[in-house]
Design a protein around this motif. Sequence first.
Motif, PDB file in Angstrom:
ATOM      1  N   GLN A 144      90.098  80.895 -27.915  1.00  0.00           N
ATOM      2  CA  GLN A 144      90.607  79.682 -27.258  1.00  0.00           C
ATOM      3  C   GLN A 144      92.102  79.597 -27.501  1.00  0.00           C
ATOM      4  N   GLY A 145      92.845  79.256 -26.455  1.00  0.00           N
ATOM      5  CA  GLY A 145      94.291  79.171 -26.590  1.00  0.00           C
ATOM      6  C   GLY A 145      94.928  78.650 -25.321  1.00  0.00           C
ATOM      7  N   ASP A 146      96.250  78.608 -25.341  1.00  0.00           N
ATOM      8  CA  ASP A 146      97.033  78.135 -24.203  1.00  0.00           C
ATOM      9  C   ASP A 146      97.155  79.267 -23.183  1.00  0.00           C
ATOM     10  N   LEU A 147      96.515  79.102 -22.027  1.00  0.00           N
ATOM     11  CA  LEU A 147      96.528  80.153 -21.011  1.00  0.00           C
ATOM     12  C   LEU A 147      97.934  80.413 -20.484  1.00  0.00           C
ATOM     13  N   SER A 148      98.801  79.415 -20.560  1.00  0.00           N
ATOM     14  CA  SER A 148     100.152  79.603 -20.049  1.00  0.00           C
ATOM     15  C   SER A 148     100.953  80.588 -20.904  1.00  0.00           C
ATOM     16  N   ALA A 149     100.504  80.822 -22.142  1.00  0.00           N
ATOM     17  CA  ALA A 149     101.184  81.762 -23.027  1.00  0.00           C
ATOM     18  C   ALA A 149     100.560  83.157 -22.964  1.00  0.00           C
ATOM     19  N   LEU A 150      99.550  83.339 -22.114  1.00  0.00           N
ATOM     20  CA  LEU A 150      98.844  84.614 -21.998  1.00  0.00           C
ATOM     21  C   LEU A 150      99.196  85.287 -20.676  1.00  0.00           C
ATOM     22  N   PRO A 151      98.915  86.593 -20.562  1.00  0.00           N
ATOM     23  CA  PRO A 151      99.193  87.282 -19.290  1.00  0.00           C
ATOM     24  C   PRO A 151      98.377  86.688 -18.153  1.00  0.00           C
ATOM     25  N   ARG A 152      98.900  86.806 -16.954  1.00  0.00           N
ATOM     26  CA  ARG A 152      98.162  86.331 -15.781  1.00  0.00           C
ATOM     27  C   ARG A 152      96.887  87.164 -15.603  1.00  0.00           C
ATOM     28  N   GLY A 153      95.864  86.535 -15.041  1.00  0.00           N
ATOM     29  CA  GLY A 153      94.624  87.254 -14.759  1.00  0.00           C
ATOM     30  C   GLY A 153      93.698  87.372 -15.942  1.00  0.00           C
ATOM     31  N   VAL A 154      93.981  86.668 -17.058  1.00  0.00           N
ATOM     32  CA  VAL A 154      93.100  86.747 -18.218  1.00  0.00           C
ATOM     33  C   VAL A 154      91.734  86.162 -17.857  1.00  0.00           C
ATOM     34  N   LEU A 155      90.669  86.773 -18.372  1.00  0.00           N
ATOM     35  CA  LEU A 155      89.305  86.368 -18.038  1.00  0.00           C
ATOM     36  C   LEU A 155      88.941  85.082 -18.778  1.00  0.00           C
ATOM     37  N   THR A 156      88.452  84.092 -18.041  1.00  0.00           N
ATOM     38  CA  THR A 156      88.019  82.828 -18.624  1.00  0.00           C
ATOM     39  C   THR A 156      86.518  82.618 -18.487  1.00  0.00           C
ATOM     40  N   ASN A 157      85.841  83.570 -17.852  1.00  0.00           N
ATOM     41  CA  ASN A 157      84.393  83.492 -17.649  1.00  0.00           C
ATOM     42  C   ASN A 157      83.794  84.852 -17.984  1.00  0.00           C
ATOM     43  N   PRO A 158      82.794  84.920 -18.874  1.00  0.00           N
ATOM     44  CA  PRO A 158      82.240  86.231 -19.253  1.00  0.00           C
ATOM     45  C   PRO A 158      81.634  86.985 -18.076  1.00  0.00           C
ATOM     46  N   GLN A 159      81.189  86.262 -17.033  1.00  0.00           N
ATOM     47  CA  GLN A 159      80.607  86.933 -15.877  1.00  0.00           C
ATOM     48  C   GLN A 159      81.635  87.773 -15.125  1.00  0.00           C
ATOM     49  N   GLN A 160      82.921  87.462 -15.317  1.00  0.00           N
ATOM     50  CA  GLN A 160      83.960  88.242 -14.656  1.00  0.00           C
ATOM     51  C   GLN A 160      84.006  89.679 -15.165  1.00  0.00           C
ATOM     52  N   ALA A 161      83.496  89.909 -16.375  1.00  0.00           N
ATOM     53  CA  ALA A 161      83.525  91.252 -16.960  1.00  0.00           C
ATOM     54  C   ALA A 161      82.195  91.981 -16.849  1.00  0.00           C
ATOM     55  N   ALA A 162      81.151  91.286 -16.426  1.00  0.00           N
ATOM     56  CA  ALA A 162      79.804  91.871 -16.400  1.00  0.00           C
ATOM     57  C   ALA A 162      79.754  93.096 -15.492  1.00  0.00           C
ATOM     58  N   GLY A 163      79.394  94.238 -16.077  1.00  0.00           N
ATOM     59  CA  GLY A 163      79.235  95.469 -15.312  1.00  0.00           C
ATOM     60  C   GLY A 163      80.525  96.109 -14.845  1.00  0.00           C
ATOM     61  N   MET A 164      81.673  95.565 -15.249  1.00  0.00           N
ATOM     62  CA  MET A 164      82.953  96.127 -14.825  1.00  0.00           C
ATOM     63  C   MET A 164      83.302  97.355 -15.662  1.00  0.00           C
ATOM     64  N   VAL A 165      84.203  98.169 -15.133  1.00  0.00           N
ATOM     65  CA  VAL A 165      84.638  99.392 -15.800  1.00  0.00           C
ATOM     66  C   VAL A 165      86.119  99.276 -16.115  1.00  0.00           C
ATOM     67  N   ALA A 166      86.516  99.686 -17.323  1.00  0.00           N
ATOM     68  CA  ALA A 166      87.920  99.620 -17.715  1.00  0.00           C
ATOM     69  C   ALA A 166      88.715 100.677 -16.956  1.00  0.00           C
ATOM     70  N   SER A 167      89.783 100.247 -16.282  1.00  0.00           N
ATOM     71  CA  SER A 167      90.635 101.194 -15.558  1.00  0.00           C
ATOM     72  C   SER A 167      91.739 101.740 -16.450  1.00  0.00           C
TER      73      SER A 167
END
Length: 244
Positions: A144-167
């Motif tokens: 948990q943290g300030d999203l404005s201090a993090l890179p754009r496109g950071v995942l905020t929902n675990p479903q966004q990563a489900a089954g994805m492959v690291a590029s």
Amino acid sequence: MHAPFSRRRRLAITCLILAAAGPGVGSRAASARTAELSGSARPVIEQFLLAQAGGLPGKVSIRVETPMSGALPACDALEAFLPAGARVWGRVSVGLRCNGDGSTTPAWTRYVPAYVAVVANYYVASRPINAGDTVGPADIQLRQGDLSALPRGVLTNPQQAAGMVASNRIALGAPLRLELLRGATVIQQGQSVKVQSQGSGFVVSTEGRAMTNAAAGVAIQVKTQAGQMLSGIARADGSVELPN
């Protein structure tokens, strides 16, 4: 013998200048730059930014600061706006327009600095993830943290990563970002695929050959047995759905 004396003399002159300027000059200047804005303009800017940030995840907090030019002129008809292309979190410059009556209250426009913090859940890598690895639930960890201090496109929902492959390689503890992930390939180039088109009360299907690799949800071209080129969307089951 002259060089040490010269250095001591310069140091003494510097101390005299600072003493003459008075204690805390630098701290007072910094405080003036970051002092919170007072007056009727502050709630106008806060309400405007809250409305603009309404679709953001997490808890939004806003700090409105006094501009370098000082306090704002009085105005009974204030209108806040954002410059074109400005994002609504992190450090922002909010435009404030006074729609004066042209006589007793002149019209003016000022820009007021503000900071919009968005504290929310986001996800990091719980282990070093190599390029080509499929990301599973055990590979991500909640933060948990300030999203404005993090890179754009950071995942905020675990479903966004489900089954994805690291590029790319993702280091341990690094924030997971959408641009570092891609969908798993469900169709290989040259693979025989079923092509389907659905409508109200009917389903039409044919066979074809995939012209490229594709992940689920990605557009793909298929060449039918008759030689016709069709464009559709790859589905998770390896078939292709044509648009209606």
